[in-house]
Write a protein that holds these residues in place. Structure first.
Motif, mmCIF file in Angstrom:
data_model
loop_
_atom_site.group_PDB
_atom_site.id
_atom_site.type_symbol
_atom_site.label_atom_id
_atom_site.label_comp_id
_atom_site.label_asym_id
_atom_site.label_seq_id
_atom_site.Cartn_x
_atom_site.Cartn_y
_atom_site.Cartn_z
ATOM 1 N N MET A 29 24.128 28.688 16.947
ATOM 2 C CA MET A 29 23.313 28.865 18.145
ATOM 3 C C MET A 29 24.002 28.305 19.383
ATOM 4 O O MET A 29 23.840 28.835 20.483
ATOM 5 C CB MET A 29 21.951 28.195 17.959
ATOM 6 N N LEU A 32 26.489 30.834 20.586
ATOM 7 C CA LEU A 32 25.862 32.074 21.040
ATOM 8 C C LEU A 32 25.258 31.957 22.433
ATOM 9 O O LEU A 32 24.826 32.959 23.008
ATOM 10 C CB LEU A 32 24.777 32.506 20.048
ATOM 11 N N THR A 336 19.464 34.938 23.097
ATOM 12 C CA THR A 336 18.780 36.137 22.617
ATOM 13 C C THR A 336 19.655 37.374 22.778
ATOM 14 O O THR A 336 19.744 38.220 21.874
ATOM 15 C CB THR A 336 17.459 36.332 23.381
ATOM 16 N N ALA A 339 22.414 37.212 20.170
ATOM 17 C CA ALA A 339 21.946 37.273 18.784
ATOM 18 C C ALA A 339 21.784 38.708 18.305
ATOM 19 O O ALA A 339 21.892 38.991 17.109
ATOM 20 C CB ALA A 339 20.622 36.521 18.647
ATOM 21 N N SER A 342 25.285 39.675 16.853
ATOM 22 C CA SER A 342 26.082 38.704 16.107
ATOM 23 C C SER A 342 25.517 38.493 14.712
ATOM 24 O O SER A 342 24.377 38.853 14.413
ATOM 25 C CB SER A 342 26.115 37.373 16.852
ATOM 26 N N GLY A 345 23.465 33.977 13.369
ATOM 27 C CA GLY A 345 22.565 33.328 14.305
ATOM 28 C C GLY A 345 21.125 33.698 14.017
ATOM 29 O O GLY A 345 20.821 34.456 13.090
ATOM 30 N N ALA A 348 17.313 38.217 16.705
ATOM 31 C CA ALA A 348 17.000 38.441 18.116
ATOM 32 C C ALA A 348 15.521 38.739 18.317
ATOM 33 O O ALA A 348 14.917 38.298 19.298
ATOM 34 C CB ALA A 348 17.856 39.585 18.656
#
Length: 392
Positions: A29, A32, A336, A339, A342, A345, A348
């Motif tokens: 996180m 990201l 968000t 995510a 990816s 993580g 979303a």
């Protein structure tokens, strides 16, 4: 410490595995939250921001860190990936550069990495490569936005960066040996400095400038040529530490809250986990997990015109809640967005659902502020207030 009879040298960490064994690896996180352009929220922040730390290397490869700006909106945003600002000081910036932007009264900072695209007189144009929100720990540790205590001198009068710094009362500091840290005003300024901007570079030449703060002195002098900076626990991203494994050249600019002077320093850094040295920087029996040992090549205190003009130490310049986007809410938007494309993580759709709950931003801010306070207590800070509106 480990060494010979002639010299005692702190144990040094020299590989990424050694650093990660001490610091840990950042959660998915954390990574990201980084984006590659300035979105609407970032641009709104820059429009209100009066001051930023700026790290660069000049045409001769000399590392430099300073503070730029002076008025809100000093950075002109030409596009999501290009900005410009004025850098009216010697040292032609070349190649990779880095910023962190400070909003007076706000805990989190906006970090921006990029590269110089053009330079015309003082006007400097930068192509943006990386953008992310940095947590409030450094600001909270240093109490950067709290009024100076009665023992501290008032803010210095406005003066250009080239002027000799005014003489102010500073802690009496005895420095052994000789070297750059023995220059007039340097040791006393460092003894009072609770906050600094640290610039490092990676193996590809990429630049990174990060905030460091502590309740007392943010850096401690070992002798006339050596400085140590504690590395207390954070989000484990540790960009500066990883950079120093590849390129040990660094620069920093230190601040004393309430003053307009800046300590400019450059040298070479190493990472240590030496227990004896770390214990000297313990808070309530809790030492930092690592420290930077700096072999100082240059140090001087100068006036800084952008800090003086920004009036960042006066309460009436502090940003009122609600007048700019909440930085951690902005970080959540970046998380968000990333995510969705990816792996590893959080989903979303879940992040979007949480963000859509009425009052979610306020609730997340309350939870985050509580986490900040808990983290500081675990580091050994025993005077953490029950609430602090400077972390919005």
């Amino acid at each position: 410490m480990r060494g010979t009879d002639d010299a005692v040298t702190p144990h040094r960490l020299t590989t990424a595995d050694e650093v990660e064994a001490v610091v840990g690896r950042p959660a998915a996180m954390v990574m990201l939250k980084q984006v590659d352009a300035l979105d609407e929220g970032c641009r709104a922040l820059l429009a209100r921001c009066p001051i930023a730390a700026f790290g660069y290397r000049d045409a001769h490869g000399v590392s430099r860190t300073t503070f730029v700006g002076g008025t809100p909106g000093f950075v002109r945003v030409h596009s999501p990936t290009r900005v410009s600002f004025s850098l009216p000081e010697p040292g032609e910036p070349r190649g990779p550069v880095s910023f962190f932007f400070l909003l007076p009264g706000v805990g989190e900072v906006l970090r921006v990495n990029g590269a110089v695209a053009a330079r015309r007189s003082a006007a400097t144009t930068v192509d943006v490569k990386e953008v992310w929100v940095h947590c409030a720990q450094a600001i909270l540790r240093s109490r950067l936005w709290q009024p100076p205590g009665p023992a501290e001198p008032p803010a210095l009068a406005e003066s250009p960066a080239s002027a000799e710094p005014p003489v102010v009362a500073e802690p009496a500091v005895v420095v052994t040996g000789d070297g750059p840290l023995c220059r007039p005003g340097v040791a006393g300024f460092l003894a009072a400095a609770r906050f600094l901007a640290l610039s490092t570079w990676d193996a590809r030449g990429g630049s990174d400038t990060s905030p460091r703060g502590d309740r007392q002195a943010v850096a401690r002098i070992l002798d006339g040529r050596t400085l140590v900076i504690p590395d207390r626990r954070g989000n484990r991203r540790a960009d500066a530490l990883h950079n120093l494994l590849r390129d040990d050249r660094l620069s920093l600019a230190a601040l004393v809250p309430g003053r307009n002077g800046v300590l400019h320093l450059r040298g070479r850094g190493a990472i240590t986990d030496d227990p004896a040295l770390l214990e000297t920087m313990a808070l309530r029996g809790t030492p930092p997990h690592a420290a930077l040992v700096v072999d100082v090549e240059h140090a001087e205190v100068t006036g800084n015109d952008p800090i003086a003009r920004s009036r960042m130490w006066t309460g009436d310049t502090h940003v009122a809640r609600g007048t700019v986007p909440d930085l951690m809410a902005l970080a959540g938007e970046h998380l968000t967005a990333n995510a969705a494309t990816s792996r590893g993580g959080p989903p979303a759709f879940l992040l979007k659902a949480v963000g859509a709950i009425p009052g979610a931003t306020r609730l997340m801010r309350l939870a985050l502020d509580r986490a900040y306070r808990s983290g500081l207590r675990k580091e050994g800070y025993d005077d953490v207030p029950p609430g602090d509106d400077r972390t919005r």
